[in-house]
Design a protein around this motif. Structure first.
Motif, PDB file in Angstrom:
ATOM      1  N   GLU A  29     -25.131  17.254   8.841  1.00 35.51           N
ATOM      2  CA  GLU A  29     -24.715  17.624   7.493  1.00 35.51           C
ATOM      3  C   GLU A  29     -23.220  17.940   7.437  1.00 35.51           C
ATOM      4  O   GLU A  29     -22.584  17.724   6.407  1.00 35.51           O
ATOM      5  N   LYS A  30     -22.662  18.419   8.549  1.00 29.05           N
ATOM      6  CA  LYS A  30     -21.239  18.712   8.592  1.00 29.05           C
ATOM      7  C   LYS A  30     -20.392  17.446   8.551  1.00 29.05           C
ATOM      8  O   LYS A  30     -19.204  17.496   8.222  1.00 29.05           O
ATOM      9  N   GLN A  31     -20.994  16.311   8.888  1.00 27.20           N
ATOM     10  CA  GLN A  31     -20.269  15.040   8.911  1.00 27.20           C
ATOM     11  C   GLN A  31     -20.459  14.219   7.638  1.00 27.20           C
ATOM     12  O   GLN A  31     -19.854  13.159   7.485  1.00 27.20           O
ATOM     13  N   TYR A  32     -21.315  14.681   6.722  1.00 25.36           N
ATOM     14  CA  TYR A  32     -21.604  13.912   5.514  1.00 25.36           C
ATOM     15  C   TYR A  32     -20.344  13.558   4.731  1.00 25.36           C
ATOM     16  O   TYR A  32     -20.148  12.414   4.309  1.00 25.36           O
ATOM     17  N   ALA A  33     -19.482  14.545   4.505  1.00 21.27           N
ATOM     18  CA  ALA A  33     -18.306  14.340   3.658  1.00 21.27           C
ATOM     19  C   ALA A  33     -17.394  13.252   4.224  1.00 21.27           C
ATOM     20  O   ALA A  33     -16.938  12.363   3.497  1.00 21.27           O
ATOM     21  N   LYS A  34     -17.137  13.319   5.539  1.00 22.57           N
ATOM     22  CA  LYS A  34     -16.260  12.320   6.166  1.00 22.57           C
ATOM     23  C   LYS A  34     -16.859  10.926   6.081  1.00 22.57           C
ATOM     24  O   LYS A  34     -16.162   9.940   5.791  1.00 22.57           O
ATOM     25  N   LYS A  35     -18.154  10.827   6.343  1.00 18.99           N
ATOM     26  CA  LYS A  35     -18.805   9.506   6.346  1.00 18.99           C
ATOM     27  C   LYS A  35     -18.813   8.893   4.934  1.00 18.99           C
ATOM     28  O   LYS A  35     -18.552   7.694   4.774  1.00 18.99           O
ATOM     29  N   ILE A  36     -19.131   9.703   3.946  1.00 18.46           N
ATOM     30  CA  ILE A  36     -19.123   9.196   2.563  1.00 18.46           C
ATOM     31  C   ILE A  36     -17.722   8.737   2.195  1.00 18.46           C
ATOM     32  O   ILE A  36     -17.530   7.658   1.611  1.00 18.46           O
ATOM     33  N   TRP A  37     -16.726   9.553   2.558  1.00 18.11           N
ATOM     34  CA  TRP A  37     -15.346   9.241   2.210  1.00 18.11           C
ATOM     35  C   TRP A  37     -14.888   7.928   2.833  1.00 18.11           C
ATOM     36  O   TRP A  37     -14.366   7.041   2.147  1.00 18.11           O
ATOM     37  N   VAL A  38     -15.056   7.779   4.147  1.00 14.63           N
ATOM     38  CA  VAL A  38     -14.519   6.595   4.820  1.00 14.63           C
ATOM     39  C   VAL A  38     -15.228   5.322   4.370  1.00 14.63           C
ATOM     40  O   VAL A  38     -14.604   4.272   4.187  1.00 14.63           O
ATOM     41  N   LYS A  39     -16.538   5.403   4.149  1.00 12.38           N
ATOM     42  CA  LYS A  39     -17.272   4.216   3.693  1.00 12.38           C
ATOM     43  C   LYS A  39     -16.877   3.841   2.274  1.00 12.38           C
ATOM     44  O   LYS A  39     -16.785   2.654   1.932  1.00 12.38           O
ATOM     45  N   PHE A  40     -16.643   4.855   1.443  1.00 14.08           N
ATOM     46  CA  PHE A  40     -16.194   4.565   0.083  1.00 14.08           C
ATOM     47  C   PHE A  40     -14.831   3.888   0.101  1.00 14.08           C
ATOM     48  O   PHE A  40     -14.618   2.871  -0.569  1.00 14.08           O
ATOM     49  N   MET A  41     -13.889   4.453   0.845  1.00 20.38           N
ATOM     50  CA  MET A  41     -12.537   3.907   0.874  1.00 20.38           C
ATOM     51  C   MET A  41     -12.534   2.486   1.417  1.00 20.38           C
ATOM     52  O   MET A  41     -11.894   1.589   0.851  1.00 20.38           O
ATOM     53  N   GLU A  42     -13.245   2.265   2.496  1.00 21.94           N
ATOM     54  CA  GLU A  42     -13.253   0.939   3.115  1.00 21.94           C
ATOM     55  C   GLU A  42     -13.890  -0.105   2.200  1.00 21.94           C
ATOM     56  O   GLU A  42     -13.382  -1.219   2.064  1.00 21.94           O
ATOM     57  N   ASN A  43     -14.988   0.236   1.576  1.00 24.40           N
ATOM     58  CA  ASN A  43     -15.665  -0.718   0.691  1.00 24.40           C
ATOM     59  C   ASN A  43     -14.891  -0.951  -0.601  1.00 24.40           C
ATOM     60  O   ASN A  43     -14.855  -2.076  -1.116  1.00 24.40           O
ATOM     61  N   SER A  44     -14.278   0.096  -1.131  1.00 26.30           N
ATOM     62  CA  SER A  44     -13.543  -0.034  -2.390  1.00 26.30           C
ATOM     63  C   SER A  44     -12.274  -0.863  -2.217  1.00 26.30           C
ATOM     64  O   SER A  44     -11.843  -1.568  -3.136  1.00 26.30           O
ATOM     65  N   LEU A  45     -11.655  -0.782  -1.026  1.00 23.52           N
ATOM     66  CA  LEU A  45     -10.389  -1.477  -0.786  1.00 23.52           C
ATOM     67  C   LEU A  45     -10.573  -2.755   0.034  1.00 23.52           C
ATOM     68  O   LEU A  45      -9.582  -3.361   0.447  1.00 23.52           O
ATOM     69  N   LYS A  46     -11.821  -3.148   0.230  1.00 23.04           N
ATOM     70  CA  LYS A  46     -12.127  -4.286   1.107  1.00 23.04           C
ATOM     71  C   LYS A  46     -11.351  -5.544   0.735  1.00 23.04           C
ATOM     72  O   LYS A  46     -10.873  -6.265   1.593  1.00 23.04           O
ATOM     73  N   ASN A  47     -11.237  -5.816  -0.536  1.00 19.86           N
ATOM     74  CA  ASN A  47     -10.562  -7.029  -0.990  1.00 19.86           C
ATOM     75  C   ASN A  47      -9.119  -6.776  -1.435  1.00 19.86           C
ATOM     76  O   ASN A  47      -8.487  -7.653  -2.032  1.00 19.86           O
TER      77      ASN A  47
END
Length: 687
Positions: A592-610
């Motif tokens: 649960e302590k890692q949730y914020a980081k994981k959500i953040w990095v996956k969002f950034m990577e997917n949103s900026l993929k193209n």
């Protein structure tokens, strides 16, 4: 042959003259009354045509994300955007003489009276389209003589002040088609999933028959009755000369494909975001609740539907469904302040409480970038060293003490640089810095960055102990990303009223509120959490997500006993995540302590993929040099690790690292280096 006595003849003439005189007087009075009514209608002017209409919310790409209708769906379209078949079918079945009469059809009224007398009850109506429109616009449905009189007066006002086309347009946009649907555009969308402009003759004739009895003739309630009514409509169109019998027969036989989308509860798009939009309309733009709900507004928002979907998906994929932990998420364009995605909780239907804009939680170490910006302005540099060791601080004139602890109680027990301190999230270094530059400096900087929450001027503020809102923190990081230019959260870019007039449009203002160079240096410091070159007594705080990163980011994570944060940015996008329990329960599980980081990095990577990979562009007043990250001195060829680090020009280190040189070469080079200022620079600096 009977001769009429003169006396009788004179009497008859007398009566005839009296009849003619009275008739003439009555005709004059009637004409005067009619002229008076028309004059009154002209004096009172055109009655307002504003009617309740559905307010629609649009995303930044023009797609509809929601609407506010209080259970009624109403849209307004121009007459030119309505299929001619709809217009012809409506006029044919409702009021064939519409274009000839002046609001009242005397022939229909007479025919209706005769029919009602014969049947001894009301069996035939005689209301024209204008009369029906007047009723729809202004009147209640109570059957009184006063209402009838008002209806007649409104009818005259409409006819006197508006063209037939305007009246017909208004009628078609206000007539009730059943199932809470008002107006032809809403009806076309509801029954056939298309616009009014796209309706075929078959579809138009079906819809034109519904208003006579919306619940009775709705095809969704009884298709057989609806088809019978459609046949009457088509026959009326034939009799009016709009279509031929052959066209009527073909239209009647044509299969109708109904839209059933309304029968499925549509998934709400960004409901937390839409709530904020309505709040902005109310409290910032001063639009009243009734206008928001049924004013026919077109509200264009900043939401990016793709980013919103990515954010919601990553939250679902990352957080254990069985967990009661909550989440708040905000993504912004750092250059405009436009909010591109917002999540205020895991399930809007269960809890509409918006944690992204309403909840105040301790930000932890995500508050440190504000501290280090203030420190850079006070003369600190990325190479500034202080000891990292368990320390008890005395404050409040010796009346109180404070002992900050590092994560897992790890300390260097040696000196570390500021660049390492932020990357490793060293709490002792942060509190020392806070007290050294003065506790007021952090508060002042945070307020400049748009933090409106109350901040306590105490040593622990350096570690983010004063609760703040997620939206405030993400906005503050946007300003750092924007090299110190002010931005504010933007949810609405434009509002258009029911007339098509723009009543609000957002215009961005460019104002420099932070020092550009210090802000850029702070951003570069924040890239350190993802750089293993800064590992020391512990690893950099972004170590767990390094394998997911494909582009440069700056950011900071933060953890308290009850809150977990991650906020970071690329040059074109900033996002922040908070996770925790609503009632402040401790976060004990490592996952649960890692949730914020994981959500953040996956969002950034997917949103900026193209999107193209961008680096943070240096400002004119900074200098980048390679240093030994372990001591902050200029690196030599002998240093095993070198890291490019940026400084405000004039504050970069001048001393070379000698720790890795051979004894014979321990002396620093005497020749002029690229980073050594020339005589002109020295003179300019002295001046």
């Amino acid at each position: 042959m009977e001769i009429i006595p003169s006396s009788r003849f004179r009497g008859t003439v007398k009566y005839i003259r009296a009849f003619i005189f009275i008739t003439l007087i009555l005709a004059i009075l009637f004409t005067l009354c009619l002229a008076g009514v028309i004059a009154l209608a002209k004096i009172e002017g055109a009655p307002p045509l504003a009617v309740p209409q559905t307010t629609i919310f649009y995303a930044d790409d023009g797609t509809k994300i929601g609407e506010s209708d209080n259970g009624q769906t109403r849209y307004w379209v121009n007459l030119r955007d309505i299929s001619p078949s709809v217009i012809q079918a409506t006029v044919a079945v409702e009021d064939r003489s519409f274009f000839e009469h002046h609001g009242f059809d005397t022939k229909r009224i007479a025919a209706a009276v005769i029919a009602d007398i014969k049947a001894m009850s009301k069996v035939q109506g005689a209301s024209t389209i204008t009369q029906q429109y007047a009723r729809n616009l202004f009147l209640t449905l109570d059957k009184t003589w006063m209402r009838k009189l008002q209806e007649a007066l409104y009818t005259i006002r409409l006819e006197v002040n508006y063209s037939k086309q305007e009246i017909l347009e208004g009628y078609l946009n206000t007539i009730y088609y059943g199932h809470g649907v008002y107006g032809i555009e809403a009806a076309a969308n509801y029954y056939f999933g298309k616009s009014a402009k796209q309706l075929t003759l078959s579809e138009a004739s079906m819809l034109a028959g519904i208003p006579k009895g919306p619940s009775y003739y709705s095809p969704f309630n009884n298709e057989q009755r609806a088809k019978s009514r459609q046949k009457i409509v088509l026959q009326s169109m034939v009799e009016s000369g709009y279509i031929t019998k052959k066209e009527a027969a073909a239209a009647y036989k044509a299969p109708l494909v109904y839209s059933r989308n309304h029968e499925v509860t549509k998934k709400q798009i960004a409901p937390y975001f839409q709530d904020v939009v309505k709040d902005v309309l109310r409290n910032k733009l001063g639009i009243d609740e009734q206008t928001i709900e049924m004013g026919g507004l077109r509200v264009y928002t900043s939401l990016d539907p793709k980013m919103q979907t990515i954010a919601e998906q990553q939250i679902r994929d990352t957080i254990d469904p069985a967990s009661a932990i909550q989440v708040a998420f905000v993504a912004m364009d750092p250059h405009t302040g436009e909010v591109k995605a917002l999540v205020g909780g895991r399930d809007y239907n269960k809890s509409p409480y918006n944690r992204a804009v309403q909840a105040e939680r301790q930000p932890g170490s995500t508050f440190k970038p504000f501290l280090y910006y203030a420190a850079i302005r006070q003369g600190f540099t990325p190479s500034t060293e202080m000891r990292s060791e368990l320390t008890t601080f005395t404050f409040d004139d010796g009346k109180a003490t404070y002992t900050p602890h590092n994560y897992n109680n790890y300390y260097a027990n040696d000196t570390i640089t500021l660049a390492q301190a932020i990357a490793l999230s060293d709490n002792v270094f942060a509190v020392k810095t806070h007290l050294f530059i003065g506790e007021d400096k952090l508060v002042q900087t945070a307020k400049k960055l748009g933090i409106t929450s109350s901040l306590k001027q105490v040593p622990s503020l350096a570690l983010g102990t004063s609760p703040v809102r997620v939206i405030e923190m993400v906005n503050a990081y946007s300003i750092l990303d924007n090299n110190g230019k002010k931005v504010e959260p933007v949810f609405i870019t434009k509002v258009v009223n029911h007339k098509g007039e723009t009543i609000y449009e957002y215009n961005a203002e460019s104002k420099q509120i932070l020092n550009r160079d210090a802000a850029y240096v702070t951003t570069q410091l924040m890239t350190g959490m993802f750089d293993p070159k800064l590992n020391d007594y512990t690893t950099v705080t972004g170590q767990a997500v390094l394998h997911d990163i494909t582009r440069p980011y700056a950011g900071k994570s933060g953890t308290t006993e009850t809150d977990s944060w991650m906020i970071g940015y690329a040059p074109q996008l900033v996002a922040g995540v908070w996770t925790g329990y609503d009632r402040g329960e401790k976060i004990t599980k490592l996952a649960e302590k890692q949730y914020a980081k994981k959500i953040w990095v996956k969002f950034m990577e997917n949103s900026l993929k193209n999107e193209p990979v961008q680096s943070f562009k240096p400002t004119k007043g900074v200098v980048g040099v390679y240093i030994n990250p372990d001591n902050g001195k200029l690196a030599t060829k002998a240093c095993p690790i070198k890291r490019l680090t940026y400084y405000v020009a004039g504050t970069e280190p001048t001393e070379y690292c000698t720790e890795h040189l051979d004894k014979k070469k321990k002396k620093a080079p005497h020749h002029k280096e690229e980073n050594e200022p020339n005589w002109f620079d020295k003179l300019f600096k002295w001046f």
